[in-house]
Scaffold this active site. Structure first.
Site, short mmCIF file in Angstrom:
data_model
loop_
_atom_site.label_atom_id
_atom_site.label_comp_id
_atom_site.label_asym_id
_atom_site.label_seq_id
_atom_site.Cartn_x
_atom_site.Cartn_y
_atom_site.Cartn_z
N SER A 116 0.84 -1.20 0.00
CA SER A 116 0.00 0.00 0.00
C SER A 116 0.87 1.24 0.00
CB SER A 116 -0.86 -0.02 1.26
OG SER A 116 -1.41 1.24 1.51
N TYR A 136 -2.31 -1.10 10.92
CA TYR A 136 -2.54 -1.62 9.56
C TYR A 136 -1.36 -1.26 8.65
CZ TYR A 136 -3.88 -1.42 4.70
OH TYR A 136 -3.86 -1.54 3.33
N LYS A 175 1.82 -3.58 6.62
CA LYS A 175 2.25 -3.56 5.22
C LYS A 175 3.76 -3.35 5.13
CE LYS A 175 -1.70 -4.40 3.47
NZ LYS A 175 -1.91 -5.75 2.91
#
Ligand code: UDP
Length: 342
Positions: free
Chosen positions: A127, A152, A156
């Protein structure tokens, strides 16, 4: 001739289901494993309907190594895509351990099993969140990654690090990490699209639900940012275009074109669009009035980010094709289809 097969982990989800369609239409077979934690089995029925293909669907959690192992024992494939992760930024702040456990364990299990079973090619969903608040726009793959602003985002970043280290040791394997910008829109058939559970946290599902009358009013989080119209800027990438980037990544690895066994690509349009611009464009292309108001800034939001997709365009041979108008139309068609609106 037997077709090449791709294991799609999390294939019933939003990006996963669109990628299944594009893989099948590009001549691949797919096997899907999903635990339906944030998806519905019916998405795969719709993929079957769009493509006419047979798709084995295994209900299993990629964090459950023994259940996951059975998929490797049963099916032949050389490539796998890892979509099987939780993705709500806000929820990750509330439930950090869930995010670290889910997102990292499923990836580590996948790497271990691929290595053990000699399945060489892996595509990972990364991302643009890894860039944090960039100092310079647009961001290239060389733009330094910054400290993550949510658990989150950190999963990544850590996942990329795990993959980079694993690929150093497992030189017979290859990974392509795709750094997605903001995926939006739906398949032109309106049979698959994003299925947010509860109140949508992302902009476009909130917009379409507001237009459908499910939400009263869209809040635009902040109009006093240092941007031309004061609202935040993102690079909105059509989900079908994004799905095609995965096909390009699989092609690159299966055709032996990778230049290194760990590669990273930005997957965006190269165009920054503000929240206000997006809301206005949505009204314009769909000929409707959207109820929206300016609200306070949302904590943790990045002010502006958009991609330099040159590397994906030239090296991967992939380019975003659908216009923002088409994408916003597809998002609304999907919402109307879901709600039975004519
Ligand atoms: N946004 C908004 N109202 C909403 C949801 C999002 O104004 O109800 C804004 C948000 O502040 C950000 C942009 O839309 O500037 C994209 O947000 P989203 O959550 O979709 O993606 P993000 O880039 O934050 O991951």
């Amino acid at each position: 001739m037997k077709k090449e097969c791709v294991l799609v982990c999390g294939g019933a989800g939003y990006i996963g289901s669109h990628t299944c369609v594009e893989l099948i239409q590009a001549g691949y077979d797919v096997v899907v494993v999903d635990n339906f934690s944030n998806s519905e089995p019916s998405a795969i029925d719709h993929v079957r309907r769009i493509t006419g293909a047979e798709i084995p669907l295994i209900e299993a959690d990629c964090c459950d190594r023994e259940a996951f192992r059975k998929v490797f024992e049963k099916y032949e494939f050389n490539s796998a895509i890892h979509f099987a992760a939780s993705k709500a930024v806000g929820e990750s702040v509330q439930k950090p351990m869930l995010y670290y456990r889910n997102n990292l364990t499923s990836l580590m299990n996948l790497i271990d099993l691929m290595h053990e079973f000699n399945r060489p090619n892996l595509v990972f969903s990364s991302s643009c969140t890894v860039y944090g608040e960039p100092k310079k726009q647009p961001v290239t793959e060389q733009t330094p990654r910054q400290e993550a602003t949510s658990p989150y985002g950190n999963t990544k970043k850590i996942s990329e690090d795990i993959l980079r280290d694993a690929m150093k040791a497992y030189t017979d394997m290859k990974t392509i990490a795709l750094r997605y910008f903001n995926p939006i829109g739906a398949h032109p058939s309106a049979l698959i699209g994003e299925l947010p559970r509860g109140v949508p946290q992302n902009l476009v599902p909130y917009v379409t639900q507001t237009a459908a009358g499910i939400r009263e009013c869209l809040s635009i989080f902040g109009d006093d940012y240092p941007t031309p119209d004061g609202s935040c800027i993102r690079d909105y990438i059509d989900v079908v275009d994004l799905a095609k980037a995965h096909v390009a990544a699989i092609n690159r690895m299966t055709q032996g074109k990778s230049e290194a066994n760990f590669e990273v690509f930005n997957i965006g349009t190269g165009r920054g669009v503000s929240v206000l611009e997006l809301a206005n464009k949505f009204q314009q292309v769909n000929h409707l009035k959207l109820n929206y108001k300016i609200a306070p800034r949302r904590e943790g939001d990045i002010i502006a980010i958009w991609a330099d997709p040159t590397r994906a365009n030239t090296v991967l041979g992939w380019k975003a094709e659908r216009t923002l108008d088409e994408t916003l139309e597809s998002a609304w068609n999907w919402e109307k289809h879901l709600r039975g609106i004519e």
